[in-house]
Design a protein around this motif. Sequence first.
Motif, short mmCIF file in Angstrom:
data_model
loop_
_atom_site.label_atom_id
_atom_site.label_comp_id
_atom_site.label_asym_id
_atom_site.label_seq_id
_atom_site.Cartn_x
_atom_site.Cartn_y
_atom_site.Cartn_z
N THR A 127 -45.11 0.90 9.26
CA THR A 127 -44.94 2.35 9.18
C THR A 127 -44.00 2.87 10.28
O THR A 127 -43.82 4.08 10.42
N ALA B 34 -36.85 9.15 18.96
CA ALA B 34 -38.11 8.43 18.65
C ALA B 34 -38.33 8.38 17.15
O ALA B 34 -37.96 9.30 16.43
N SER B 35 -38.89 7.27 16.71
CA SER B 35 -39.22 7.22 15.29
C SER B 35 -40.72 6.90 15.17
O SER B 35 -41.17 5.83 15.56
N ILE B 36 -41.46 7.85 14.66
CA ILE B 36 -42.92 7.79 14.70
C ILE B 36 -43.47 7.66 13.27
O ILE B 36 -43.00 8.38 12.37
N PRO B 37 -44.47 6.79 13.05
CA PRO B 37 -45.09 6.73 11.72
C PRO B 37 -45.63 8.11 11.34
O PRO B 37 -46.28 8.78 12.17
N GLY C 295 -44.32 5.60 5.83
CA GLY C 295 -43.00 5.68 6.45
C GLY C 295 -43.01 6.31 7.83
O GLY C 295 -44.06 6.66 8.36
N ALA C 296 -41.80 6.43 8.38
CA ALA C 296 -41.65 6.96 9.75
C ALA C 296 -40.78 8.21 9.73
O ALA C 296 -40.03 8.44 8.79
N ILE D 16 -53.12 -4.98 13.42
CA ILE D 16 -52.57 -3.71 13.90
C ILE D 16 -51.05 -3.78 13.99
O ILE D 16 -50.35 -2.86 13.60
N ASP E 219 -40.72 0.98 18.51
CA ASP E 219 -39.68 2.00 18.59
C ASP E 219 -38.50 1.49 19.41
O ASP E 219 -37.33 1.68 19.04
N ALA F 148 -57.00 4.60 10.34
CA ALA F 148 -57.27 3.33 9.64
C ALA F 148 -56.00 2.67 9.09
O ALA F 148 -55.86 1.45 9.20
N PRO F 149 -55.05 3.43 8.52
CA PRO F 149 -53.86 2.75 7.99
C PRO F 149 -52.97 2.11 9.05
O PRO F 149 -52.13 1.28 8.73
N ILE F 150 -53.16 2.49 10.31
CA ILE F 150 -52.32 1.87 11.35
C ILE F 150 -53.19 1.18 12.40
O ILE F 150 -52.73 0.86 13.49
N TRP F 151 -54.45 0.97 12.09
CA TRP F 151 -55.36 0.35 13.05
C TRP F 151 -56.02 -0.87 12.41
O TRP F 151 -56.06 -0.98 11.19
N LYS G 74 -49.57 -3.41 10.59
CA LYS G 74 -49.75 -2.05 10.08
C LYS G 74 -48.79 -1.07 10.77
O LYS G 74 -48.21 -0.20 10.13
N GLN G 75 -48.67 -1.22 12.09
CA GLN G 75 -47.80 -0.30 12.82
C GLN G 75 -46.32 -0.60 12.55
O GLN G 75 -45.50 0.31 12.44
N MET H 261 -49.16 8.65 11.94
CA MET H 261 -49.51 8.89 13.35
C MET H 261 -49.30 10.37 13.70
O MET H 261 -50.10 10.94 14.47
#
Lengths: 291, 426
Positions: B264, A137-140, A130-131, B257, B236, A210-213, B260-261, A143
Amino acid sequence: MVDTIQIILVYTFVLGSLYLLISLGFSIVCGVLRVFHLGYGVTFIVAVYAMWMLMKEFHFGLVSAMIGMFIIQTLFTLGIIYFPVVKRYIEQEELLLTSLILISLIVEESANFFYPVTAGVNIPTTILPGAMKIGKASIPIQMLIASAVAVVTTAAFVLFLLKSRRGLVIRAVSQDIESAQLMGANVGRVYALAMVLSAIPPTICMLVIAPIWSIEPSLGLPLMMTAILVAILGGLGNIRGSMMASYIVGFLSSSVAFLFNPRMMGLATLITVFIVLIFRPEGIAKSESLW
Amino acid sequence: MEGKMSKRIVLLIGVLGLAGMLLWVGPGHTAETIKMGYIGNFSWPVAADAFYAAKLAVDEINKAGGIQGRQVELLNEDSRGQTPMATAAYKKLVMTKGAMMVMIAEGSEINFACQEAGADLYPEFKHIAMNTCTSHEELGDKVVKNYKRYKFYFRPFLKTTSYFQFLKENIEAMNYLTKAKTMALIIEDALWTEYFRKGLLGKYPPFKEIVEGTGVKVVYYAETATGEKMFLPILDAIAAKKPDYIYNLNAYSDAVIFAKQWATSGAADIDYYNNGGASTMPGYWGMTGGAALGVVCTTYTTKAAVTERTIPFIEGVKARYNKDLNWVSYSSYDAPYLIKTAADLAKSTDIEAIIKSLEAVEMVGVSGKAKFDETHTYIYGYPYQTAVRAQFQKDGINVVVFPYDVAKATNPDKTFVPIKKLRKGL
């Protein structure tokens, strides 16, 4: 406008921390061994593919695969990169660089042969999905975790280098190799230690992103290019410079993305580094040593 | 006496050996075999996969008696995605190996280079080129503008203008499925998207205008670099605009990518269509670690019968090579069959005759009826070429959502589910 500035600042921290984690190991090698480590990208590849191999072929659990991967990474760094290549060719730059590139290509090709992109390599290291909203701003969350890990890892490295006896020896070798040798420093051992230390940040980096790449055999090159750009901007081999450069690149990328055009993020960084190279080739750091 | 005898024996062995060699290289072995070439970057899954499609077609053709009674041999060359290597491979296949047809499973740049190389070679080395992979309009326009020079060049694939049609269908489908009033459009900045970004003079406006012409407002628009790995700022910015869906017009940029991005990010609850690249590959679900949940994309691994050839093709590849191929592979399967159908129609394997025949031929392809227009490119639009669009749902199951009749026939009990519901496990 206030919202945009706030978003830019949040992304400066997030992207800057990521760039720091990517480039930290490269700076260590540059600072201690005075080597332009063109095989640095391979560390990222070994991290994910060794872990995937342990999980898929040997049915390791996540934690045991991580431990196993760190062992493989250390053995690879010493047994393939340092002793046969770096140590042997450290005074012969062209042989050294060629060998490092060759190792990268061999590892990349091997990864592509055994686990091509269609194999669906996936490292399930999501800590929280989630974010999270930070202002506008909404960031994972992953991240944000990666950013925090980057800051903690860098702090640990800085503390180690500044406060420990081993760190003192590493800095001494980085500052003046002859004097350090005269004072009894075992340069060979310091080099080996620096090589192992340099593999830690990229390995941690791959675990947290890895989960976002994208996990693909060619992932090493773009990450190494990022590390090189940050290192050049910061001043080759200076960690303090790399820290500043990471957040400058983070600020540049997010400013360009939110104020102008996201297409120009990479270009803006390249132009900035080029300008720095022309007018201040030593980078933004004042010192040529590690700290 | 003994000396004369041994001389005769040596002479006899020599004559027999020579005769044997002549027979070996003679009509029985080489002259009767039709050579077909395949050039692709085998590190690129799209081209590596499509080779199996070509191989399957050639095997099937050989099993059924070949082309005009001649067996077909498939030769492959790895270009590593580099234009000089691809051009050298093309020349080698045509000049040295004697390939009568070369499939070019490459992007626009390499196709342009091979097209020119082929045109230079054609007067002396008659052959046919089949672009199985790229849609740049100019490649086909050159055939019309200078037919004599480029008549050998065919494209059993979409061209940019038919791609406009294909994309418009995607937009209309997403508008309908998501009941959209607004959308976010991302286009990768590559040569093949030039016309979509800038428009095609006299034929089509920029794609953004086409999208708005379908009744949906583009509230966010961005162009991305093909090498981009950081999409979070874009996502965003999209999340802030709250569009009903995101359309990512990509082929070379990193669709793994992005997914995945996206999954999330703050835009995770906005429906998403990924145009190309990794999302058309069978391993996409695994590559994204399940982050592709809800993604709509073009697919050929779902057993959806667009024509009577679609499912036998999918099952044939699976049975013979244990592979699920990406959607671009259909053209590399069609290409050898096109040559066979054209040769059968012409009752000849003469290149000029086959070219004439190819221009008139109409056969059942994997992805619809196969017929070339005046630019030597496949005609697009049902009952001619079309594409299956599906959505990744729970456990990575691909549910066909468009064309609607194919969707109904394939999965009558399932349909598109908004990402918000999918994320809640509904």
